[in-house]
Design an enzyme around this catalytic site. Sequence first.
Site, short mmCIF file in Angstrom:
data_model
loop_
_atom_site.label_atom_id
_atom_site.label_comp_id
_atom_site.label_asym_id
_atom_site.label_seq_id
_atom_site.Cartn_x
_atom_site.Cartn_y
_atom_site.Cartn_z
N GLU A 97 62.52 -36.32 36.14
CA GLU A 97 61.26 -37.07 36.23
C GLU A 97 61.55 -38.56 36.06
O GLU A 97 62.54 -38.96 35.42
CB GLU A 97 60.35 -36.51 35.14
CG GLU A 97 58.92 -36.90 35.06
CD GLU A 97 58.06 -37.05 36.29
OE1 GLU A 97 58.52 -37.63 37.28
OE2 GLU A 97 56.90 -36.65 36.21
N ASP A 101 54.47 -40.54 30.62
CA ASP A 101 53.45 -41.47 30.12
C ASP A 101 52.53 -40.69 29.17
O ASP A 101 52.81 -40.61 27.97
CB ASP A 101 52.73 -42.03 31.35
CG ASP A 101 51.65 -43.02 31.03
OD1 ASP A 101 51.74 -43.70 30.01
OD2 ASP A 101 50.69 -43.14 31.82
N PHE A 150 52.72 -51.14 32.11
CA PHE A 150 52.95 -50.60 33.45
C PHE A 150 54.18 -51.22 34.08
O PHE A 150 54.35 -52.44 34.08
CB PHE A 150 51.72 -50.85 34.34
CG PHE A 150 51.69 -49.94 35.52
CD1 PHE A 150 51.31 -48.61 35.39
CD2 PHE A 150 52.08 -50.40 36.77
CE1 PHE A 150 51.31 -47.76 36.48
CE2 PHE A 150 52.08 -49.55 37.87
CZ PHE A 150 51.69 -48.23 37.72
N ASP A 157 55.93 -46.91 41.51
CA ASP A 157 55.06 -47.71 42.38
C ASP A 157 53.83 -48.24 41.68
O ASP A 157 53.42 -47.78 40.63
CB ASP A 157 54.58 -46.85 43.55
CG ASP A 157 53.50 -45.85 43.12
OD1 ASP A 157 53.73 -45.14 42.12
OD2 ASP A 157 52.44 -45.81 43.75
P1 IMP Z 1 51.81 -38.64 32.90
O1 IMP Z 1 51.29 -37.33 33.43
O2 IMP Z 1 50.68 -39.47 32.36
O3 IMP Z 1 52.93 -38.50 31.91
O4 IMP Z 1 52.28 -39.48 34.13
C1 IMP Z 1 53.46 -39.28 34.78
C2 IMP Z 1 53.44 -39.94 36.13
O5 IMP Z 1 52.62 -41.12 36.15
C3 IMP Z 1 54.81 -40.41 36.47
O6 IMP Z 1 55.53 -39.41 37.13
C4 IMP Z 1 54.55 -41.62 37.33
O7 IMP Z 1 54.43 -41.24 38.67
C5 IMP Z 1 53.23 -42.17 36.86
N1 IMP Z 1 53.40 -43.32 35.95
C6 IMP Z 1 53.23 -43.34 34.61
N2 IMP Z 1 53.47 -44.55 34.08
C7 IMP Z 1 53.82 -45.34 35.13
C8 IMP Z 1 54.22 -46.72 35.23
O8 IMP Z 1 54.32 -47.50 34.25
N3 IMP Z 1 54.51 -47.14 36.48
C9 IMP Z 1 54.44 -46.35 37.59
N4 IMP Z 1 54.08 -45.06 37.53
C10 IMP Z 1 53.78 -44.56 36.31
#
Ligand code: IMP
Length: 175
Positions: A97, A101, A150, A157
């Site tokens: 991965e 986040d 971010f 992206d």
């Molecule tokens: P989660 O489900 O909130 O943990 O999000 C995971 C997904 O969110 C990652 O695989 C990324 O595609 C996207 N994401 C989370 N944080 C960022 C960031 O800072 N920049 C770009 N994409 C992010």
Amino acid sequence: MTPLEIKPYLSEEDLQKKVSEIGAALTKKFKGQKVVAVCVLKGSFMFYSDLIRKLETEVTCEFFGVSSYQGTSSSGEVKVTLDLTRPVQDQHVLLVEDIVDTGITMNYLKNSILARKPASLTTVALLEKPEALKVPCKLDYVGFKIANEFVVGYGLDYEGYYRNLPFIGQVQNFQ
Ligand code: IMP
């Protein structure tokens, strides 16, 4: 879209050094074993392609497409856009991965793969934002723990853009 102001955060050198370290650790762990390396699309394609080149064992490649982000925040709902093409039952799976986040996507992916009864599941994320976690999410390997900001580049992206940057940068000027 107004071009973003991007402050360099992790250089190409930082990234390649970390990829080599994780690659060496995984090579040791999987010594003599066949591995199904799963790339989580789209964000991890660059990290994944660098990492698997450091894996000195027999590897097959699979791709898992998911999306949960709208703009700069997670929708909390994971949508599968592409499923694995082969069963992973009784195989050693390495899930790669880009960033964890809230942890929702990684948890979803782990559960989805574990339900297919692999011989083992190893998780690796290049980046983790520990302050942003909303669900507990244990990872086997993490490249860098970063602040809850971010970031873009090296596969990551903003609105589909900036994935091709060879480094990772922090976005300065969101509207
Ligand atoms: P989660 O489900 O909130 O943990 O999000 C995971 C997904 O969110 C990652 O695989 C990324 O595609 C996207 N994401 C989370 N944080 C960022 C960031 O800072 N920049 C770009 N994409 C992010």
